[in-house]
Design a protein around this motif. Structure first.
Motif, PDB file in Angstrom:
ATOM      1  N   SER A  75       0.846  -1.181  -0.070  1.00 10.33           N
ATOM      2  CA  SER A  75      -0.053  -0.004   0.000  1.00 10.33           C
ATOM      3  C   SER A  75       1.039   1.195   0.044  1.00 10.33           C
ATOM      4  O   SER A  75       2.085   1.119   0.486  1.00 10.33           O
ATOM      5  CB  SER A  75      -1.029   0.111   1.206  1.00 10.33           C
ATOM      6  OG  SER A  75      -0.401   0.270   2.404  1.00 10.33           O
ATOM      7  N   VAL A  76       0.313   2.232  -0.506  1.00 12.39           N
ATOM      8  CA  VAL A  76       1.226   3.553  -0.685  1.00 12.39           C
ATOM      9  C   VAL A  76       1.091   4.196   0.916  1.00 12.39           C
ATOM     10  O   VAL A  76       2.389   4.858   0.944  1.00 12.39           O
ATOM     11  CB  VAL A  76       0.461   4.685  -1.565  1.00 12.39           C
ATOM     12  CG1 VAL A  76       1.213   5.940  -1.643  1.00 12.39           C
ATOM     13  CG2 VAL A  76       0.270   3.952  -2.980  1.00 12.39           C
ATOM     14  N   ALA A  77       0.282   3.857   1.632  1.00 18.67           N
ATOM     15  CA  ALA A  77       0.244   4.497   3.063  1.00 18.67           C
ATOM     16  C   ALA A  77       1.476   3.905   3.818  1.00 18.67           C
ATOM     17  O   ALA A  77       2.179   4.688   4.432  1.00 18.67           O
ATOM     18  CB  ALA A  77      -0.898   4.354   3.569  1.00 18.67           C
ATOM     19  N   ARG A 105       1.078  10.427  -4.860  1.00 16.50           N
ATOM     20  CA  ARG A 105       1.683  10.189  -3.738  1.00 16.50           C
ATOM     21  C   ARG A 105       3.211   9.346  -3.698  1.00 16.50           C
ATOM     22  O   ARG A 105       3.916   9.811  -2.977  1.00 16.50           O
ATOM     23  CB  ARG A 105       0.771   9.675  -2.687  1.00 16.50           C
ATOM     24  CG  ARG A 105      -0.603  10.202  -2.646  1.00 16.50           C
ATOM     25  CD  ARG A 105      -1.430   9.479  -1.977  1.00 16.50           C
ATOM     26  NE  ARG A 105      -1.291   8.857  -0.613  1.00 16.50           N
ATOM     27  CZ  ARG A 105      -1.963   8.009  -0.014  1.00 16.50           C
ATOM     28  NH1 ARG A 105      -3.342   7.679  -0.606  1.00 16.50           N
ATOM     29  NH2 ARG A 105      -1.676   7.343   1.199  1.00 16.50           N
ATOM     30  N   LEU A 106       3.228   8.455  -4.391  1.00 14.21           N
ATOM     31  CA  LEU A 106       4.604   7.700  -4.649  1.00 14.21           C
ATOM     32  C   LEU A 106       5.687   8.667  -5.013  1.00 14.21           C
ATOM     33  O   LEU A 106       6.969   8.844  -4.421  1.00 14.21           O
ATOM     34  CB  LEU A 106       4.376   6.575  -5.554  1.00 14.21           C
ATOM     35  CG  LEU A 106       3.718   5.468  -5.045  1.00 14.21           C
ATOM     36  CD1 LEU A 106       3.643   4.329  -6.129  1.00 14.21           C
ATOM     37  CD2 LEU A 106       4.567   4.704  -3.789  1.00 14.21           C
ATOM     38  N   ALA A 107       5.163   9.430  -6.076  1.00 11.30           N
ATOM     39  CA  ALA A 107       6.142  10.219  -6.746  1.00 11.30           C
ATOM     40  C   ALA A 107       6.783  11.481  -5.666  1.00 11.30           C
ATOM     41  O   ALA A 107       7.916  11.897  -5.738  1.00 11.30           O
ATOM     42  CB  ALA A 107       5.801  10.979  -8.059  1.00 11.30           C
ATOM     43  N   ASN A 108       5.986  11.798  -4.670  1.00 15.25           N
ATOM     44  CA  ASN A 108       6.224  12.781  -3.590  1.00 15.25           C
ATOM     45  C   ASN A 108       7.024  12.259  -2.527  1.00 15.25           C
ATOM     46  O   ASN A 108       7.363  12.833  -1.698  1.00 15.25           O
ATOM     47  CB  ASN A 108       4.964  13.434  -3.073  1.00 15.25           C
ATOM     48  CG  ASN A 108       4.483  14.310  -4.062  1.00 15.25           C
ATOM     49  OD1 ASN A 108       5.064  14.833  -5.023  1.00 15.25           O
ATOM     50  ND2 ASN A 108       3.126  14.289  -4.248  1.00 15.25           N
ATOM     51  N   ILE A 109       7.179  10.769  -2.512  1.00 13.48           N
ATOM     52  CA  ILE A 109       8.276  10.169  -1.495  1.00 13.48           C
ATOM     53  C   ILE A 109       9.680  10.619  -1.859  1.00 13.48           C
ATOM     54  O   ILE A 109      10.070  10.093  -2.663  1.00 13.48           O
ATOM     55  CB  ILE A 109       7.874   8.558  -1.315  1.00 13.48           C
ATOM     56  CG1 ILE A 109       6.605   8.447  -0.839  1.00 13.48           C
ATOM     57  CG2 ILE A 109       8.900   8.116  -0.387  1.00 13.48           C
ATOM     58  CD1 ILE A 109       6.004   7.020  -0.994  1.00 13.48           C
ATOM     59  N   SER A 110      10.346  11.071  -0.766  1.00 17.09           N
ATOM     60  CA  SER A 110      11.806  11.465  -0.913  1.00 17.09           C
ATOM     61  C   SER A 110      12.601  10.157  -0.868  1.00 17.09           C
ATOM     62  O   SER A 110      12.332   8.955  -0.471  1.00 17.09           O
ATOM     63  CB  SER A 110      12.003  12.228   0.182  1.00 17.09           C
ATOM     64  OG  SER A 110      12.211  11.686   1.419  1.00 17.09           O
ATOM     65  N   GLY A 111      13.608  10.156  -1.688  1.00 10.30           N
ATOM     66  CA  GLY A 111      14.742   9.027  -1.710  1.00 10.30           C
ATOM     67  C   GLY A 111      14.944   8.693  -3.127  1.00 10.30           C
ATOM     68  O   GLY A 111      14.161   8.988  -4.237  1.00 10.30           O
ATOM     69  N   ASP A 112      15.648   7.556  -3.330  1.00  6.24           N
ATOM     70  CA  ASP A 112      15.698   6.816  -4.452  1.00  6.24           C
ATOM     71  C   ASP A 112      14.578   5.997  -4.927  1.00  6.24           C
ATOM     72  O   ASP A 112      14.260   5.515  -4.142  1.00  6.24           O
ATOM     73  CB  ASP A 112      17.169   6.025  -4.446  1.00  6.24           C
ATOM     74  CG  ASP A 112      18.375   6.997  -4.343  1.00  6.24           C
ATOM     75  OD1 ASP A 112      18.336   8.137  -4.337  1.00  6.24           O
ATOM     76  OD2 ASP A 112      19.627   6.510  -3.746  1.00  6.24           O
ATOM     77  N   PHE A 113      14.654   5.998  -6.069  1.00 12.58           N
ATOM     78  CA  PHE A 113      13.632   5.045  -6.850  1.00 12.58           C
ATOM     79  C   PHE A 113      14.115   4.063  -7.862  1.00 12.58           C
ATOM     80  O   PHE A 113      15.012   4.362  -8.594  1.00 12.58           O
ATOM     81  CB  PHE A 113      12.633   5.754  -7.733  1.00 12.58           C
ATOM     82  CG  PHE A 113      11.334   6.681  -6.836  1.00 12.58           C
ATOM     83  CD1 PHE A 113      10.178   5.932  -6.583  1.00 12.58           C
ATOM     84  CD2 PHE A 113      11.733   7.738  -6.064  1.00 12.58           C
ATOM     85  CE1 PHE A 113       9.239   6.763  -5.894  1.00 12.58           C
ATOM     86  CE2 PHE A 113      10.766   8.079  -5.064  1.00 12.58           C
ATOM     87  CZ  PHE A 113       9.410   7.942  -5.300  1.00 12.58           C
ATOM     88  N   VAL A 114      13.601   2.947  -8.188  1.00 11.36           N
ATOM     89  CA  VAL A 114      13.917   1.819  -8.802  1.00 11.36           C
ATOM     90  C   VAL A 114      12.768   1.211  -9.573  1.00 11.36           C
ATOM     91  O   VAL A 114      11.715   0.779  -8.584  1.00 11.36           O
ATOM     92  CB  VAL A 114      14.810   0.646  -8.388  1.00 11.36           C
ATOM     93  CG1 VAL A 114      14.898  -0.447  -9.604  1.00 11.36           C
ATOM     94  CG2 VAL A 114      16.040   1.226  -8.012  1.00 11.36           C
ATOM     95  N   VAL A 217       4.928  -4.060  -3.654  1.00 18.77           N
ATOM     96  CA  VAL A 217       4.217  -5.109  -4.394  1.00 18.77           C
ATOM     97  C   VAL A 217       2.683  -4.854  -4.740  1.00 18.77           C
ATOM     98  O   VAL A 217       2.098  -4.332  -3.785  1.00 18.77           O
ATOM     99  CB  VAL A 217       4.376  -6.534  -3.817  1.00 18.77           C
ATOM    100  CG1 VAL A 217       5.892  -6.660  -3.722  1.00 18.77           C
ATOM    101  CG2 VAL A 217       3.807  -6.467  -2.401  1.00 18.77           C
ATOM    102  N   PRO A 218       2.084  -5.220  -5.533  1.00 18.17           N
ATOM    103  CA  PRO A 218       0.637  -5.193  -5.685  1.00 18.17           C
ATOM    104  C   PRO A 218      -0.186  -5.833  -4.752  1.00 18.17           C
ATOM    105  O   PRO A 218       0.084  -6.926  -4.330  1.00 18.17           O
ATOM    106  CB  PRO A 218       0.268  -5.717  -7.230  1.00 18.17           C
ATOM    107  CG  PRO A 218       1.538  -5.878  -8.033  1.00 18.17           C
ATOM    108  CD  PRO A 218       2.539  -6.025  -6.980  1.00 18.17           C
ATOM    109  N   PRO A 219      -1.301  -5.222  -4.274  1.00 15.69           N
ATOM    110  CA  PRO A 219      -2.013  -5.847  -3.353  1.00 15.69           C
ATOM    111  C   PRO A 219      -2.789  -7.036  -3.764  1.00 15.69           C
ATOM    112  O   PRO A 219      -2.954  -7.152  -4.958  1.00 15.69           O
ATOM    113  CB  PRO A 219      -3.221  -4.960  -2.700  1.00 15.69           C
ATOM    114  CG  PRO A 219      -3.130  -3.771  -3.800  1.00 15.69           C
ATOM    115  CD  PRO A 219      -1.866  -3.799  -4.372  1.00 15.69           C
ATOM    116  N   PRO A 220      -3.045  -8.074  -3.052  1.00 11.51           N
ATOM    117  CA  PRO A 220      -3.576  -9.194  -3.643  1.00 11.51           C
ATOM    118  C   PRO A 220      -5.265  -8.823  -3.984  1.00 11.51           C
ATOM    119  O   PRO A 220      -5.777  -8.242  -3.227  1.00 11.51           O
ATOM    120  CB  PRO A 220      -3.654 -10.378  -2.164  1.00 11.51           C
ATOM    121  CG  PRO A 220      -3.548  -9.436  -1.442  1.00 11.51           C
ATOM    122  CD  PRO A 220      -2.552  -8.404  -1.542  1.00 11.51           C
ATOM    123  N   VAL A 221      -5.414  -9.631  -4.823  1.00 10.78           N
ATOM    124  CA  VAL A 221      -6.915  -9.442  -5.675  1.00 10.78           C
ATOM    125  C   VAL A 221      -7.770  -9.685  -4.537  1.00 10.78           C
ATOM    126  O   VAL A 221      -7.810 -11.201  -4.016  1.00 10.78           O
ATOM    127  CB  VAL A 221      -7.189 -10.335  -6.641  1.00 10.78           C
ATOM    128  CG1 VAL A 221      -8.464 -10.031  -7.354  1.00 10.78           C
ATOM    129  CG2 VAL A 221      -6.154  -9.559  -8.047  1.00 10.78           C
TER     130      VAL A 221
END
Length: 372
Positions: A75-77, A105-114, A217-221
């Motif tokens: 989850s993004v939270a 919201r993910l893009a606004n998280i500080s730090g490195d991204f892969v 990871v994607p949340p389970p369906v």
């Protein structure tokens, strides 16, 4: 001349071949289902807790062995909460199914991204990275000056290719733009490919640059509707071979239904080996009644037969009342209604003589009805 009646091999085969065919079909379906199931190897792609060939549990363990903390989140939270600790790298692995607001919201998280693969809302997560085309997955040389790539050497990369302002490695399937690294494919990080070429070195160089990795990871369906232990859905708790077992059961039931439900042919007329005349049948039943002293059953049979023959002649309905039958008979025959009622609906005879007298009186009633 004696003729053997023992079953022959040919006869046994004719009678049992249908059952053998059904059994072979069920076995073949079971084997086919087991082969397709592959022993549960169809796991969750790039999941750090998945030990199947598509998972990335081996890479997560290597990172932990190097002192890097790996936190699996769906989850993004949760990712935002962990980002407050600082010194973290955010990995967006398998295709993520969030919406536009979550991407912001993910893009606004500080730090490195892969970011792995062609993720939705890539223009939000990596604004300075553009799609460029496709490349076949294979072992490639880095062909760039990026230290993480040059130290790893050849790696299994390809898939999507990109253009960016930073470094472009492995024919454009690995690009950097500031603190963001975008990969065309994450196959080199799976348990299947990690030990090949420099895949493990490249993955560790990319993900081990910080003290901790937030592995999204994607949340389970259906996880929000049917939560199980640990937040897992019922689909995750169900063994991988259950759908194939259900499919095999359905196929077996369908085959048996087709086999047993086939239409029968027309009735075959066959000459009876012995002809039994009706009079002999009546006499045989009478002897049985007499042997068992079943005068009550015999009287009921006589009365029932007489009523079945008399009712149509009297013009009465299918189930007339007793008083209607007695009244109609009294008018038709001129006999006393009381005697008629006793004969047709009275108590059973007390002895054999009474039974014979009852039979004679019933015959007299039928004769009177026929003559009038």
């Amino acid at each position: 001349m004696s003729v053997s009646t023992a079953p022959t091999a040919k006869g046994l085969w004719r009678r049992g071949r249908a059952a053998v065919a059904v059994a072979l079909l069920v076995v073949a379906t079971a084997v086919f289902g087991a082969l397709l199931a592959g022993g549960g190897e169809q796991g969750r792609y790039l999941d750090p807790d998945d030990a199947s060939l598509r998972g990335s549990k081996a890479l997560a363990q290597l990172l932990r062995d190097r002192g890097v903390r790996v936190d699996r989140v769906d989850s993004v939270a949760t990712a935002e909460s962990l980002a407050r600790e600082g010194e973290r790298l955010l990995l967006v692995g398998a295709p993520w199914n969030g919406d536009y607001s979550e991407a912001e919201r993910l893009a606004n998280i500080s730090g490195d991204f892969v970011i792995v693969g062609d993720q939705p809302y890539l223009d939000v997560l990596a604004p300075s990275v553009d799609h460029d085309g496709q490349a076949r997955l294979r072992s490639r040389e880095p062909g760039c000056r990026l230290p993480a790539a040059r130290a790893a050497g050849s790696a299994y990369l390809g898939g999507r290719t990109f253009k960016a302002d930073g470094e472009s490695c492995y024919a454009g399937s690995l690009v950097t733009a500031g603190t963001v690294t975008v990969l065309g494919s994450g196959e080199f990080m799976t348990n299947l490919r990690l030990a090949e070429d420099g895949n493990a070195a490249l993955a560790l160089n990319l993900l081990g640059s910080r003290k901790a990795v937030t592995w999204l990871v994607p949340p389970p369906v259906g996880a929000g509707e049917l939560p199980g232990p640990g937040g897992r859905s019922i689909q995750e708790l169900m063994p991988d071979n259950v759908p194939w077992a259900v499919l095999m059961a359905v196929v077996a039931v369908a085959v048996v239904a087709l086999w047993q439900g086939r239409r029968l042919g027309p009735v075959v007329a066959e000459r009876l080996p012995v002809v039994v005349r009706a009079a002999e049948t009546v006499e045989g039943r009478g002897r049985l009644y007499r042997a068992r002293r079943a005068r009550t059953q015999a009287a009921e049979a006589l009365r029932g037969g007489a009523l079945d023959r008399l009712t149509p002649r009297l013009g009465l309905g299918a189930q007339p009342r007793a008083d209607e039958v007695v009244a109609a008979l009294a008018v038709r025959t001129g006999l006393e209604a009381g005697h008629l009622g006793t004969a047709l609906y009275g108590a059973p005879p007390a002895d054999d003589a009474g039974l014979v007298a009852l039979a004679g009186y019933l015959d007299e009633i039928e004769r009177q009805v026929r003559e009038h």
